[in-house]
Structure formats: C-alpha cells, structure tokens
Design a protein around this motif. Structure first.
Motif, PDB file in Angstrom:
ATOM      1  N   SER A  71     -44.250  52.237  16.330  1.00 24.39           N
ATOM      2  CA  SER A  71     -45.410  53.528  15.995  1.00 24.39           C
ATOM      3  C   SER A  71     -45.063  53.572  14.477  1.00 24.39           C
ATOM      4  N   ASN A  97     -42.383  51.049  10.335  1.00 23.98           N
ATOM      5  CA  ASN A  97     -43.444  51.502  11.347  1.00 23.98           C
ATOM      6  C   ASN A  97     -44.154  49.751  11.327  1.00 23.98           C
ATOM      7  N   ASN A  98     -44.340  50.237  12.779  1.00 17.95           N
ATOM      8  CA  ASN A  98     -45.503  48.913  13.409  1.00 17.95           C
ATOM      9  C   ASN A  98     -45.050  47.342  13.008  1.00 17.95           C
TER      10      ASN A  98
END
Length: 473
Positions: free
Chosen positions: A366, A375-376
């Motif tokens: 996340s 992130n991601n």
C-alpha cells in the motif's frame, strides 16, 4: 553528528557509486536474459520493480534501487552504525561508546552477518553468533511478558570489564530418527536449552525462548503492506475449514503509545522496524536510544547499574534514524533458476500441497509512511505475516500478547536459498535446529502437519524438485 556525516561524505559517495555500478551491471545482465527467454511470468521479481539481481555473498547488503537523494547517502551512514563495533564507555570514540554493560553482541552485524541470518554457536563460549535466549516468568494481563526479576527479559552472555555477564546459553541435542514413505531415512535434532554458569543464582521456574537473528532484506516492504491486506488472510477460527487458522498479533507500540498490529519478529512481536531496532540496540548490544533511554540492568545487578554509560541516549536520534532507514531498505534479490523445469515443478508442488496458504506468494504493498518507492509494488515475500500453530514440536511455551507458545509468524522465504552463500551455513527455523531445508519442513506440525505429510509421501524426485524451488528463492 552533522560533522560526522560531512567528514565521511566522500567515503559514502565512493561506496555508493561502487555498489551502484555493481547493481547496474547485474540488472543489465538480467534484463538481457529476460529478453532472450521472452519470459512472461514475472513472479521471480520478488520485490516488484525494485528487485535486484545478485547471487554474490553481498546479496543481502545492497541498497534498494528505489532510494533517492539524501536517503542514498544516509543508507551508508546507517550501514556504518549497523556494522561497526560499539566500545566501552568512556572513550574518545564518543559516537560509538556505551557498549553494555551487559550484551549479546558488539554490533548489529555480529548477529546479522552480512545482513543475513544468525546460527547456533560453534562452541559453548562463542558470543554474538546470532542465537539468544528470551526469559519470562509469566504474562501480564495485557499479554506482555514478565521479565525474570534477576536476569531480566534476555540472557546476557557478554559484559564489559568489571561487570559480570549473566551466564551462558547451553544446548544439548537429541537425534530423532524417521523415514519417508519410500524408505529413505532422516534424522532431526531436538534441542534442549538451559543456562550455564548462572552468575546470580539459579533461575528457578522460568520460561525460555531461543531466537535466531533473521535475514533483514525487504523489511520495509513488509511494513508497507496495509493492515487490511494482512487481515484479509486471517481466519482464526478456520471458518473455511481448510485447516489453516492464521491470526494477527496485536502488541504494544511504544512509538504510538497504543496497541498496533505486529508484523516484525518471530512471533510478530514488534509493530515496526523502528521499535524492533530500538529494542535490539537495548537488549542485544546494551545501547540506549531516544526510545529506550535507560540501561538494560535488572535491579539486583548493582555492577551493571553503576557502570559508565556513553551518554543519554548513547545513539542520538539522527544516527538511530539512519539505522532504521538502512534496515528498511536492504534490497531483495530475485528468484534464481526460475526457468529450470525442476524448479517449476517444485513451485507447482509447493502450491498444490498448500504451502502458499501460509507462505503467501502475492501481495501488493500500500503506502509507506516515509519511503515512497516501497508503495504499490507487487511483492512475493512468501509470508502472510500471521500467527500459525506449528505444533508441540516447535512450541517454546512463551506466549506473547496474542501469540501462544506454539504459534509463530510465518517467516518470509525470500532469500533462504542464499543463506549458504551469504552466511556459510544452512540452519533454519526460529532457533537454527534444522540443518537443512528438509529438516525444516519435517519439523512442521500443527496447521502445517498435512503439508509435512504430503512432503513425506512424495517421490524422491518430487522432494528434490520442491527443495530446488525453495533454494531458488
């Protein structure tokens, strides 16, 4: 501390450029291989776009390629504090004095050699191999452990001059013989732990839990997984009746002053890398931090309490933050030999018998509070970060918050095939009792009993394929 960074800036830049060159060379070579093989399954990229390609002995010590700007330089400052020995106070080396008074190691890397995995000691008097002994006389109402009144929460087998160490970790092994369905035999070593030469009298009725230092690659990614994603795999009461009942551990967070989801440690006993780092400094090395600023000296140990310190705290907030940055950004090497047919077969077997129900091989991170490059990302740590009952064979009778004595967090598998290259050993499980991956599997019980049974009934060819897959991670 600012002067220290300025004076070492050129050194840090030089080291960074050397490592960066190594990384770029490895990535280019791997990109060529991918292009030549027209590979479409990218599951070998265990840390998504930031996966590195290295099979060298420094494979666990390289910075995440997503680091940018000053974070790249601070990574090497953190590396210095992680690897260099602390010294006894007072010392002219004021930035690194304050070791002890009692301790298990003189540096983080003593246990996490080359940022990898610890091992049981080679001889009874060896200190800092990476295996330590937690102590408790029971649990508080909130589930936290009650330290031993004389020996504290962890046996300290080292000490500075003039201060007695608490004792030595003793181990005896019993060999347990067994066999696979095809008749091939094996032997497992069952450890029994005790304290040798206790310096402050018998420990009495005490609970002991041996813990081995883990490889610390990819920890920032584990921190970047959302709580919802972790809880999505939880099934504490096995409502789907698949025999797997993973549950989260909720522990006290000293930074947030509240209960938080545990995700770091053998029993998911720490909520963050920062808290894990601060407790390791205090308990393992005897270094106070801005979080824990009082020496780890039980009331009955007067020499420990009266010993010189290296300031309060002994590592300042800037240097501590650099170590947390370092521990959060050690890159994850890619899976190796992923196109080998036997490795592919082993992966299929790993999935078919249900190992992935705990060793989850797909999650999307996340957002990380600090490091945006985490992130991601599609990552494959091969862990759900939940607690699972592993049976009486691995139980330590050492509950901690929601974790019972037989429950352990699923350990991430990324990097396990490189232990021998990085750390020159193949000791597995929470205390290093397993001498190889076969023994590690055969110690599984509880929720994993059916998976172990499936492994035992496989043909030798299939067992070897499954092991080859694990060694490729």
């Amino acid at each position: 501390m600012f002067k220290y960074k300025q004076s070492n800036l050129k050194v840090q830049l030089g080291v960074f450029l050397i490592v960066l060159s190594f990384l770029l060379g490895c990535r280019k070579e791997s990109e060529i291989v991918i292009e030549e093989e027209k590979e479409t399954d990218y599951s070998f990229l265990l840390a998504g776009n930031n996966t590195i390609f290295s099979e060298a002995s420094i494979a666990f010590s390289l910075p995440d390629p997503g680091l940018k700007g000053f974070d790249e330089l601070n990574f090497f400052a953190g590396n210095s504090f992680f690897n260099d020995n602390w010294v006894t106070a007072p010392s002219i080396t004021t930035a690194r004095d304050g070791l002890g008074p009692t301790f298990n190691a003189k540096s983080c890397s003593s246990c996490h050699f080359k940022d990898g995995r610890g091992r049981p000691a080679d001889n009874p008097d060896e200190i800092g191999s990476g295996l330590l002994l937690r102590l408790s006389i029971g649990e508080n109402e909130d589930g936290s452990s009650i330290p031993h009144p004389v020996y504290g929460n962890q046996l300290q087998d080292g000490s500075v001059f003039g201060v007695p160490s608490e004792g030595k970790l003793g181990i005896t092994y019993e060999e347990i013989e067994g066999s696979f369905s095809d008749g091939e035999t094996y032997s497992l070593r069952k450890p029994t732990y005790y304290v040798r030469d206790p310096q402050f009298g018998p420990l009495g009725d005490v609970k002991m839990s041996p813990r081995i230092a883990r490889q610390i690659i990819g920890m920032g990614y584990l921190e970047a997984i959302s709580e919802d994603s972790i809880l999505a795999n939880a099934d504490e009461f096995d409502l789907d009746e698949d025999g797997i009942s993973g549950k989260p551990n909720y522990v006290w967070d000293d930074f947030k002053q509240t209960i938080s989801l545990g995700r770091i440690g053998w029993k998911a006993d720490q909520p963050s890398i920062a808290q894990q780092t601060a407790k390791a400094f205090l308990r393992d090395i005897g270094i106070t931090t801005p979080v824990y600023s009082v020496d780890n000296c039980p009331d009955d140990q007067e020499d420990c309490k009266n010993s010189e310190n290296g300031g309060v705290p002994e590592i300042d907030s800037v240097s501590f933050d650099d170590v947390v940055l370092y521990a959060s950004n050690l890159a994850v090497p890619a899976q190796r030999n992923y196109s080998d047919e036997k490795v592919k077969l082993g992966k299929s077997l790993f999935e078919d018998i249900g190992c992935v129900k705990c060793h989850d091989n797909f999650v999307i991170t996340s957002s990380h509070d600090r490091f945006q490059h985490l992130n991601n990302q599609i990552i494959r740590p091969y862990s759900d970060l939940l607690l699972h009952d592993m049976g009486e064979g691995l139980a330590d009778d050492f509950p901690f918050f929601e974790a019972s004595g037989s429950e352990w967090r699923t350990p991430p598998l990324w990097g396990i095939g490189l232990f021998e290259v990085v750390n020159n050993h193949t000791y597995y499980l929470h205390d290093g009792r397993a001498r190889n991956l076969t023994e590690a599997i055969l110690w599984h019980g509880g929720e994993a009993q059916s998976k172990k049974n499936a492994f035992k009934t496989m043909s030798k060819e299939n067992r070897e394929a499954l092991l080859l897959f694990l060694k490729s991670l």
